[in-house]
Design an enzyme around this catalytic site. Structure first.
Site, PDB file in Angstrom:
ATOM      1  N   SER A 226       8.280 -54.519  -8.912  1.00  0.00           N
ATOM      2  CA  SER A 226       9.348 -55.276  -8.256  1.00  0.00           C
ATOM      3  C   SER A 226       8.999 -56.767  -8.256  1.00  0.00           C
ATOM      4  O   SER A 226       8.287 -57.249  -9.151  1.00  0.00           O
ATOM      5  CB  SER A 226       9.517 -54.716  -6.838  1.00  0.00           C
ATOM      6  OG  SER A 226      10.580 -55.335  -6.163  1.00  0.00           O
TER       7      SER A 226
ATOM      8  N   LYS B 136      15.958 -56.242  -7.580  1.00  0.00           N
ATOM      9  CA  LYS B 136      14.639 -55.825  -7.085  1.00  0.00           C
ATOM     10  C   LYS B 136      14.742 -55.196  -5.700  1.00  0.00           C
ATOM     11  O   LYS B 136      14.001 -54.255  -5.375  1.00  0.00           O
ATOM     12  CB  LYS B 136      13.673 -57.017  -7.061  1.00  0.00           C
ATOM     13  CG  LYS B 136      13.384 -57.626  -8.437  1.00  0.00           C
ATOM     14  CD  LYS B 136      12.736 -56.653  -9.402  1.00  0.00           C
ATOM     15  CE  LYS B 136      12.200 -57.348 -10.655  1.00  0.00           C
ATOM     16  NZ  LYS B 136      11.666 -56.435 -11.659  1.00  0.00           N
TER      17      LYS B 136
END
Ligand code: COA
Length: 286
Positions: free
Chosen positions: A152, A170
């Site tokens: 992420s 994300k």
């Protein structure tokens, strides 16, 4: 490699690790650390030549422990292509023990200048691509009681200027990670996220940074430097290893404390890197 000094050299011998976006950058660094501990690797990405080059490097690291490497071209936005790549992986290498969802797209763009298709391109690669890979690997992960690692970014929990598409994607990935941890724990499948901070010598930093910003940022980051791809690899092998057997649903920042300083430096820097085309224009319909 450093990882071999601290962890058993055959920790992942006989295990299969599938890495999306594994042909370069952070994802290749992650793949390298697994290979150094004896894992077999399948790496996917869009460009076969890039994958072939990365595969040669990985094979040199793991071959002495019987590790195999399969470079297989597939766009994570194409579910059928991923299913095929994972099918080949099971047949030619073995069922997947560790899935690394690392494929990502990024560019700087002010929200008011970003087209819906630009927003969608990043959502499709990052978020839909992560779901596609997880879904397509599910049966194999169930068989191996394996684990998933999502790559992420700090944009997930801290807004960064000109990154509206990335932040949304994300944040979605971190939520996907937690849902899969919740639903698939019963199959013994663990699901975790790594949040890399700024990492030296990566495509992401080449696209998103400038030398002036780098100097100021390094001065502000608590550990006083950018990270290395190997440092992300170290976190990945830990989270996938038996030492992390009771860790699932977790977001692990590997960022030298970057998340503690917010995004103000970044926001100032990108304003001078990318002029706002739409600034001053009236919003549509006003
Ligand atoms: N600024 C604004 N919009 C942009 C852009 C930029 N720098 N780059 C692409 N776009 C928009 C395009 O204009 C297009 O929208 P439109 O149809 O409304 O014009 C849309 O994004 C899709 O572009 P396209 O080039 O067709 O997408 P792609 O699927 O070929 O590429 C990207 C995907 C855009 C994410 C590309 O940057 C990429 O492939 N990146 C992968 C590598 C990478 O980003 N690595 C860093 C990871 S941190």
């Amino acid at each position: 490699m450093l990882v071999q000094q601290y962890l058993p050299k055959d920790l992942f011998r006989g295990k299969t690790v599938f890495v999306t976006g594994g042909g370069s950058g952070i994802n290749l660094g992650v793949a390298r650390n697994f290979a150094a501990l004896g894992a077999s690797l399948a790496i996917c990405g869009r460009t076969q030549e890039k994958l072939d080059r990365a595969a040669a490097e990985l094979a040199a690291l793991s071959a002495h422990l019987g590790g195999k490497v399969l470079p297989v071209a597939a766009d994570v936005r194409d579910y059928a292509a991923l299913e095929k790549a994972l099918g080949r992986t099971e047949a030619e290498v073995g069922p997947v023990d560790v899935l690394v969802c690392g494929a990502a797209g990024n560019f700087l763009c002010p929200a008011e200048d970003l087209s819906p298709n630009g927003f969608k391109a990043v959502i499709d690669i990052d978020l839909l691509g992560s779901f596609n890979a997880s879904r397509a690997a599910f049966e194999q992960l169930k068989k191996t009681r394996g684990s998933i690692l999502f790559i992420s970014a700090g944009q997930s929990f801290m807004p960064h200027a000109f990154q509206v598409h990335v932040g949304a994607a994300k944040a979605g990935i971190d939520n996907l990670m937690k849902n899969l941890a919740l639903e698939w724990g019963r199959y013994g499948i663990r699901s975790n996220t790594i949040v890399p901070g700024p990492i030296e010598d990566t495509e992401g930093m080449r696209r998103l940074s400038s030398p002036e910003h780098d100097t100021r940022a390094k001065g502000a980051i608590p550990l006083g430097r950018y990270g290395t791809v190997d440092e992300i690899g170290h976190a990945a092998v830990f989270l996938a290893s038996p030492f992390a057997a009771y860790i699932t649903g977790t977001v692990l920042s590997v960022d030298g404390g970057s998340n503690l300083i917010g995004s103000a430096l970044w926001n100032q820097a990108v304003e001078s890197l990318v002029p706002r085309k739409g600034s001053g224009k009236a919003p549509p319909g006003s």
